[in-house]
Design a protein around this motif. Structure first.
Motif, PDB file in Angstrom:
ATOM      1  N   GLN A  98       0.854  -1.246   0.017  1.00 10.92           N
ATOM      2  CA  GLN A  98       0.001  -0.034  -0.096  1.00 10.92           C
ATOM      3  C   GLN A  98       0.747   1.340   0.259  1.00 10.92           C
ATOM      4  O   GLN A  98       1.877   1.296   0.975  1.00 10.92           O
ATOM      5  CB  GLN A  98      -0.959   0.110   1.145  1.00 10.92           C
ATOM      6  N   PHE A 109      -1.759  -5.031   2.633  1.00 15.36           N
ATOM      7  CA  PHE A 109      -2.911  -5.883   2.492  1.00 15.36           C
ATOM      8  C   PHE A 109      -2.571  -7.363   2.163  1.00 15.36           C
ATOM      9  O   PHE A 109      -1.595  -7.455   1.186  1.00 15.36           O
ATOM     10  CB  PHE A 109      -3.982  -5.217   1.629  1.00 15.36           C
ATOM     11  N   ARG A 134      -4.637 -10.779   0.605  1.00 11.19           N
ATOM     12  CA  ARG A 134      -5.908 -11.049  -0.089  1.00 11.19           C
ATOM     13  C   ARG A 134      -6.136 -12.400  -0.427  1.00 11.19           C
ATOM     14  O   ARG A 134      -5.118 -12.935  -0.851  1.00 11.19           O
ATOM     15  CB  ARG A 134      -6.301 -10.315  -1.257  1.00 11.19           C
ATOM     16  N   CYS A 169       1.454  -6.794   6.979  1.00 10.54           N
ATOM     17  CA  CYS A 169       0.025  -6.578   6.589  1.00 10.54           C
ATOM     18  C   CYS A 169      -0.672  -6.148   7.781  1.00 10.54           C
ATOM     19  O   CYS A 169      -0.415  -6.635   8.870  1.00 10.54           O
ATOM     20  CB  CYS A 169      -0.491  -7.676   5.818  1.00 10.54           C
ATOM     21  N   ARG A 184      -4.259  -6.170   7.441  1.00  8.35           N
ATOM     22  CA  ARG A 184      -5.611  -6.599   7.166  1.00  8.35           C
ATOM     23  C   ARG A 184      -5.469  -7.807   6.080  1.00  8.35           C
ATOM     24  O   ARG A 184      -4.578  -7.804   5.319  1.00  8.35           O
ATOM     25  CB  ARG A 184      -6.698  -5.627   6.773  1.00  8.35           C
ATOM     26  N   GLU A 229      -8.150  -9.523   3.155  1.00 10.11           N
ATOM     27  CA  GLU A 229      -9.408  -9.231   2.564  1.00 10.11           C
ATOM     28  C   GLU A 229      -9.863 -10.520   1.656  1.00 10.11           C
ATOM     29  O   GLU A 229      -8.909 -11.260   1.551  1.00 10.11           O
ATOM     30  CB  GLU A 229      -9.191  -8.487   1.266  1.00 10.11           C
TER      31      GLU A 229
END
Length: 140
Positions: free
Chosen positions: A65, A72, A74, A106, A108, A110
């Protein structure tokens, strides 16, 4: 054996698990996709193996990011064989990936999960995921 990095030779097992997610006809390209994922520095393709048989897999992508301190992770594909669900295997894989994501800076994880996958929604809620409804897609 438990969780390990996927190998190209796992392709048949991964195809079978993808079929359980309604992704058919992957045999013609799956080996190349697996090879690309296992050789990419921002990807993890892991399998769960018991007695020499792959019974689950997960694909994680790390997304750096620019404007946020944390990156992130994913989940793009995640399947546990339908005959052995609800035995903690999915929970173990998800927890392992959470640890990997934290180590990769990271903050988070997703996951896009189709509305028809109600059991998967309950699983993710139990793991601490919350719904974030603003998801847009453009088909190319």
């Amino acid at each position: 054996m438990g969780i390990r990095k996927a190998r190209v030779g796992d392709w048949k097992s991964v195809c079978g698990l993808l079929e359980q997610l309604d992704y058919y006809d992957t045999e013609s390209f799956i080996r190349e996709k697996i090879e690309a994922l296992i050789n990419h520095p921002d990807e993890e393709l892991l399998v769960y193996e018991i007695s020499g048989k792959v019974i689950a897999f997960i694909s994680i992508h790390y997304i750096p990011q620019l404007a946020l301190k944390g990156d992130f992770a994913r989940i793009s594909y995640f399947a546990v064989d339908s005959t052995i669900r609800s035995q903690g295997i999915g929970r173990d894989i998800e927890a392992h990936c959470t640890d990997l994501a934290i180590k990769r800076n990271c903050d988070r994880i997703e996951v896009h999960c189709h509305s028809r996958r109600k059991d998967a929604h309950r699983f993710y809620a139990r793991q601490g995921y919350t719904e974030s409804p603003n998801y847009f897609m453009k088909r190319l």
